[in-house]
Design a protein around this motif. Structure first.
Motif, PDB file in Angstrom:
ATOM      1  N   LEU A  60       0.815  -1.213   0.000  1.00  0.00           N
ATOM      2  CA  LEU A  60       0.000   0.000   0.000  1.00  0.00           C
ATOM      3  C   LEU A  60       0.851   1.265   0.000  1.00  0.00           C
ATOM      4  O   LEU A  60       0.450   2.294  -0.552  1.00  0.00           O
ATOM      5  CB  LEU A  60      -0.937   0.000   1.207  1.00  0.00           C
ATOM      6  CG  LEU A  60      -2.012  -1.088   1.219  1.00  0.00           C
ATOM      7  CD1 LEU A  60      -2.763  -1.073   2.540  1.00  0.00           C
ATOM      8  CD2 LEU A  60      -2.977  -0.920   0.054  1.00  0.00           C
ATOM      9  N   LEU A  61       2.019   1.194   0.599  1.00  0.00           N
ATOM     10  CA  LEU A  61       2.901   2.362   0.643  1.00  0.00           C
ATOM     11  C   LEU A  61       3.269   2.846  -0.751  1.00  0.00           C
ATOM     12  O   LEU A  61       3.476   4.038  -0.968  1.00  0.00           O
ATOM     13  CB  LEU A  61       4.169   2.024   1.430  1.00  0.00           C
ATOM     14  CG  LEU A  61       4.028   1.968   2.956  1.00  0.00           C
ATOM     15  CD1 LEU A  61       5.274   1.358   3.583  1.00  0.00           C
ATOM     16  CD2 LEU A  61       3.778   3.362   3.532  1.00  0.00           C
ATOM     17  N   GLN A  62       3.336   1.903  -1.708  1.00  0.00           N
ATOM     18  CA  GLN A  62       3.744   2.302  -3.051  1.00  0.00           C
ATOM     19  C   GLN A  62       2.577   2.315  -4.035  1.00  0.00           C
ATOM     20  O   GLN A  62       2.775   2.606  -5.215  1.00  0.00           O
ATOM     21  CB  GLN A  62       4.846   1.374  -3.563  1.00  0.00           C
ATOM     22  CG  GLN A  62       4.517  -0.126  -3.555  1.00  0.00           C
ATOM     23  CD  GLN A  62       3.673  -0.573  -4.725  1.00  0.00           C
ATOM     24  OE1 GLN A  62       4.012  -0.279  -5.858  1.00  0.00           O
ATOM     25  NE2 GLN A  62       2.573  -1.261  -4.454  1.00  0.00           N
ATOM     26  N   TYR A  63       1.358   2.063  -3.548  1.00  0.00           N
ATOM     27  CA  TYR A  63       0.197   2.090  -4.443  1.00  0.00           C
ATOM     28  C   TYR A  63      -0.127   3.550  -4.765  1.00  0.00           C
ATOM     29  O   TYR A  63      -0.343   4.358  -3.860  1.00  0.00           O
ATOM     30  CB  TYR A  63      -0.988   1.406  -3.789  1.00  0.00           C
ATOM     31  CG  TYR A  63      -2.166   1.191  -4.733  1.00  0.00           C
ATOM     32  CD1 TYR A  63      -2.180   0.136  -5.622  1.00  0.00           C
ATOM     33  CD2 TYR A  63      -3.250   2.068  -4.733  1.00  0.00           C
ATOM     34  CE1 TYR A  63      -3.244  -0.069  -6.489  1.00  0.00           C
ATOM     35  CE2 TYR A  63      -4.322   1.872  -5.592  1.00  0.00           C
ATOM     36  CZ  TYR A  63      -4.315   0.808  -6.465  1.00  0.00           C
ATOM     37  OH  TYR A  63      -5.370   0.624  -7.327  1.00  0.00           O
ATOM     38  N   PRO A  64      -0.181   3.938  -6.042  1.00  0.00           N
ATOM     39  CA  PRO A  64      -0.190   5.361  -6.394  1.00  0.00           C
ATOM     40  C   PRO A  64      -1.517   6.095  -6.240  1.00  0.00           C
ATOM     41  O   PRO A  64      -1.514   7.309  -6.007  1.00  0.00           O
ATOM     42  CB  PRO A  64       0.229   5.342  -7.870  1.00  0.00           C
ATOM     43  CG  PRO A  64      -0.252   4.014  -8.374  1.00  0.00           C
ATOM     44  CD  PRO A  64      -0.076   3.073  -7.227  1.00  0.00           C
ATOM     45  N   ASP A  65      -2.654   5.402  -6.364  1.00  0.00           N
ATOM     46  CA  ASP A  65      -3.944   6.095  -6.453  1.00  0.00           C
ATOM     47  C   ASP A  65      -4.653   6.129  -5.103  1.00  0.00           C
ATOM     48  O   ASP A  65      -5.316   5.172  -4.702  1.00  0.00           O
ATOM     49  CB  ASP A  65      -4.825   5.403  -7.494  1.00  0.00           C
ATOM     50  CG  ASP A  65      -6.136   6.147  -7.711  1.00  0.00           C
ATOM     51  OD1 ASP A  65      -6.320   7.239  -7.129  1.00  0.00           O
ATOM     52  OD2 ASP A  65      -6.989   5.619  -8.455  1.00  0.00           O
ATOM     53  N   ARG A  66      -4.521   7.246  -4.401  1.00  0.00           N
ATOM     54  CA  ARG A  66      -5.148   7.372  -3.081  1.00  0.00           C
ATOM     55  C   ARG A  66      -6.675   7.505  -3.170  1.00  0.00           C
ATOM     56  O   ARG A  66      -7.362   7.438  -2.158  1.00  0.00           O
ATOM     57  CB  ARG A  66      -4.578   8.578  -2.334  1.00  0.00           C
ATOM     58  CG  ARG A  66      -3.123   8.460  -1.842  1.00  0.00           C
ATOM     59  CD  ARG A  66      -2.751   7.094  -1.375  1.00  0.00           C
ATOM     60  NE  ARG A  66      -1.552   7.053  -0.564  1.00  0.00           N
ATOM     61  CZ  ARG A  66      -0.497   6.290  -0.814  1.00  0.00           C
ATOM     62  NH1 ARG A  66      -0.475   5.526  -1.882  1.00  0.00           N
ATOM     63  NH2 ARG A  66       0.543   6.281   0.005  1.00  0.00           N
ATOM     64  N   LYS A  67      -7.197   7.699  -4.388  1.00  0.00           N
ATOM     65  CA  LYS A  67      -8.645   7.788  -4.567  1.00  0.00           C
ATOM     66  C   LYS A  67      -9.253   6.441  -4.959  1.00  0.00           C
ATOM     67  O   LYS A  67     -10.460   6.339  -5.205  1.00  0.00           O
ATOM     68  CB  LYS A  67      -8.978   8.825  -5.637  1.00  0.00           C
ATOM     69  CG  LYS A  67      -8.591  10.248  -5.252  1.00  0.00           C
ATOM     70  CD  LYS A  67      -8.965  11.237  -6.344  1.00  0.00           C
ATOM     71  CE  LYS A  67      -8.592  12.657  -5.952  1.00  0.00           C
ATOM     72  NZ  LYS A  67      -8.935  13.630  -7.019  1.00  0.00           N
ATOM     73  N   ALA A  68      -8.458   5.414  -4.999  1.00  0.00           N
ATOM     74  CA  ALA A  68      -8.919   4.093  -5.431  1.00  0.00           C
ATOM     75  C   ALA A  68     -10.037   3.575  -4.535  1.00  0.00           C
ATOM     76  O   ALA A  68     -10.038   3.796  -3.319  1.00  0.00           O
ATOM     77  CB  ALA A  68      -7.747   3.119  -5.417  1.00  0.00           C
ATOM     78  N   ALA A  69     -10.978   2.883  -5.153  1.00  0.00           N
ATOM     79  CA  ALA A  69     -12.032   2.190  -4.412  1.00  0.00           C
ATOM     80  C   ALA A  69     -11.473   0.842  -3.975  1.00  0.00           C
ATOM     81  O   ALA A  69     -11.054   0.027  -4.807  1.00  0.00           O
ATOM     82  CB  ALA A  69     -13.256   1.999  -5.293  1.00  0.00           C
ATOM     83  N   ILE A  70     -11.471   0.613  -2.669  1.00  0.00           N
ATOM     84  CA  ILE A  70     -10.820  -0.566  -2.094  1.00  0.00           C
ATOM     85  C   ILE A  70     -11.823  -1.407  -1.332  1.00  0.00           C
ATOM     86  O   ILE A  70     -12.655  -0.888  -0.575  1.00  0.00           O
ATOM     87  CB  ILE A  70      -9.661  -0.145  -1.173  1.00  0.00           C
ATOM     88  CG1 ILE A  70      -8.601   0.599  -1.990  1.00  0.00           C
ATOM     89  CG2 ILE A  70      -9.052  -1.350  -0.472  1.00  0.00           C
ATOM     90  CD1 ILE A  70      -7.477   1.167  -1.154  1.00  0.00           C
ATOM     91  N   LEU A  71     -11.739  -2.716  -1.507  1.00  0.00           N
ATOM     92  CA  LEU A  71     -12.597  -3.665  -0.796  1.00  0.00           C
ATOM     93  C   LEU A  71     -11.737  -4.610   0.027  1.00  0.00           C
ATOM     94  O   LEU A  71     -10.728  -5.124  -0.451  1.00  0.00           O
ATOM     95  CB  LEU A  71     -13.425  -4.481  -1.802  1.00  0.00           C
ATOM     96  CG  LEU A  71     -14.240  -5.651  -1.227  1.00  0.00           C
ATOM     97  CD1 LEU A  71     -15.362  -5.143  -0.328  1.00  0.00           C
ATOM     98  CD2 LEU A  71     -14.790  -6.527  -2.346  1.00  0.00           C
ATOM     99  N   ILE A  72     -12.184  -4.855   1.269  1.00  0.00           N
ATOM    100  CA  ILE A  72     -11.576  -5.894   2.103  1.00  0.00           C
ATOM    101  C   ILE A  72     -12.689  -6.871   2.480  1.00  0.00           C
ATOM    102  O   ILE A  72     -13.504  -6.594   3.364  1.00  0.00           O
ATOM    103  CB  ILE A  72     -10.922  -5.323   3.377  1.00  0.00           C
ATOM    104  CG1 ILE A  72      -9.977  -4.172   3.038  1.00  0.00           C
ATOM    105  CG2 ILE A  72     -10.180  -6.432   4.118  1.00  0.00           C
ATOM    106  CD1 ILE A  72      -9.370  -3.496   4.264  1.00  0.00           C
ATOM    107  N   PRO A  73     -12.765  -8.026   1.819  1.00  0.00           N
ATOM    108  CA  PRO A  73     -13.813  -9.002   2.125  1.00  0.00           C
ATOM    109  C   PRO A  73     -13.405  -9.916   3.280  1.00  0.00           C
ATOM    110  O   PRO A  73     -12.217 -10.172   3.495  1.00  0.00           O
ATOM    111  CB  PRO A  73     -13.938  -9.784   0.816  1.00  0.00           C
ATOM    112  CG  PRO A  73     -12.568  -9.745   0.230  1.00  0.00           C
ATOM    113  CD  PRO A  73     -11.960  -8.422   0.657  1.00  0.00           C
ATOM    114  N   GLY A  74     -14.408 -10.409   4.030  1.00  0.00           N
ATOM    115  CA  GLY A  74     -14.110 -11.269   5.168  1.00  0.00           C
ATOM    116  C   GLY A  74     -13.127 -10.595   6.094  1.00  0.00           C
ATOM    117  O   GLY A  74     -12.133 -11.168   6.537  1.00  0.00           O
ATOM    118  N   CYS A  75     -13.422  -9.346   6.438  1.00  0.00           N
ATOM    119  CA  CYS A  75     -12.411  -8.431   6.967  1.00  0.00           C
ATOM    120  C   CYS A  75     -12.062  -8.629   8.433  1.00  0.00           C
ATOM    121  O   CYS A  75     -11.028  -8.147   8.888  1.00  0.00           O
ATOM    122  CB  CYS A  75     -12.875  -6.996   6.763  1.00  0.00           C
ATOM    123  SG  CYS A  75     -14.435  -6.632   7.618  1.00  0.00           S
TER     124      CYS A  75
END
Length: 209
Positions: free
Chosen positions: A45-60
């Motif tokens: 995540l530290l190097q993932y460029p798009d801070r506006k990305a829609a993110i899902l965490i299933p079975g969280c």
């Protein structure tokens, strides 16, 4: 913060269902919970460029990754769990985090389109009988350039699951039908108890004609 709250049945009566997981939470039998964000996921995540990305965490579960995401500037985060108790905990925990959506739902009934899906001890909770369905569902939830990233167990457990284990060879066969495998290799920064037994995955959605 937007919250949705609706719980559905397990997709298969012969595998762990909502009642199974709710019982685990009620009894505090959450041995899968490491108490913090997975270092491998945080590093990605530290190097993932798009801070506006829609993110899902299933079975969280306790969804520690939400805090890490939020601190890094991500503000479009959806977490899904089938256990009402787990969801109640999360709704309270993240009530002041604008842009965090908490949903109590069976993953296989979830709808939406995401840029990134984070896999952390969810795949191993799904019956091996449903793994093809898992891959298909993940594929359907991602946009055309979407990815799944996270960790999978690279071992077979002595006892019947969950957790359910597996091998790199099995995962390659399963996921290559739906994803271009960018990375599937031993996780060098696993937590100490899981060293040598995890692989890090980075799977990019494949266009299926």
């Amino acid at each position: 913060m937007m919250n949705e709250f609706h719980c559905d049945k397990s997709p298969d009566p012969n595998v762990p269902d909502k009642n199974f997981w709710e019982s685990k939470w009620a009894k505090r039998e959450t041995g899968w919970d490491i108490g913090f964000s997975s270092p491998a996921i945080v590093e990605y995540l530290l190097q993932y460029p798009d801070r506006k990305a829609a993110i899902l965490i299933p079975g969280c579960g306790n969804a520690y990754e939400v805090e890490s995401l939020y601190n890094l500037g991500f503000k479009n985060i959806t977490v899904v769990d089938i256990s009402p108790t787990a969801v109640d905990i999360l709704k309270e925990k993240y009530k002041d985090r604008e842009g965090v959506k908490v949903i109590c739902e069976d993953f296989f009934d979830h709808t939406g389109i995401y840029d990134l899906i984070i896999e952390q001890t969810f795949f191993c909770a799904v019956s091996p009988l449903l793994r093809t369905r898992y891959a298909e569902k993940m594929h359907s939830l991602l946009n055309e350039n979407g990815r799944i990233i996270g960790v999978l167990f690279n071992k077979v457990f002595d006892k019947n699951g969950p957790p359910f284990g597996g091998s790199v060879e099995e995962y390659q066969t399963l996921f290559s039908q739906y994803f271009n495998i960018q990375k599937m290799e031993e996780c060098y920064n696993s937590i100490e108890p899981r060293k040598g037994s995890e692989v890090f995955i980075n799977l990019k959605k494949k266009k299926i004609i």
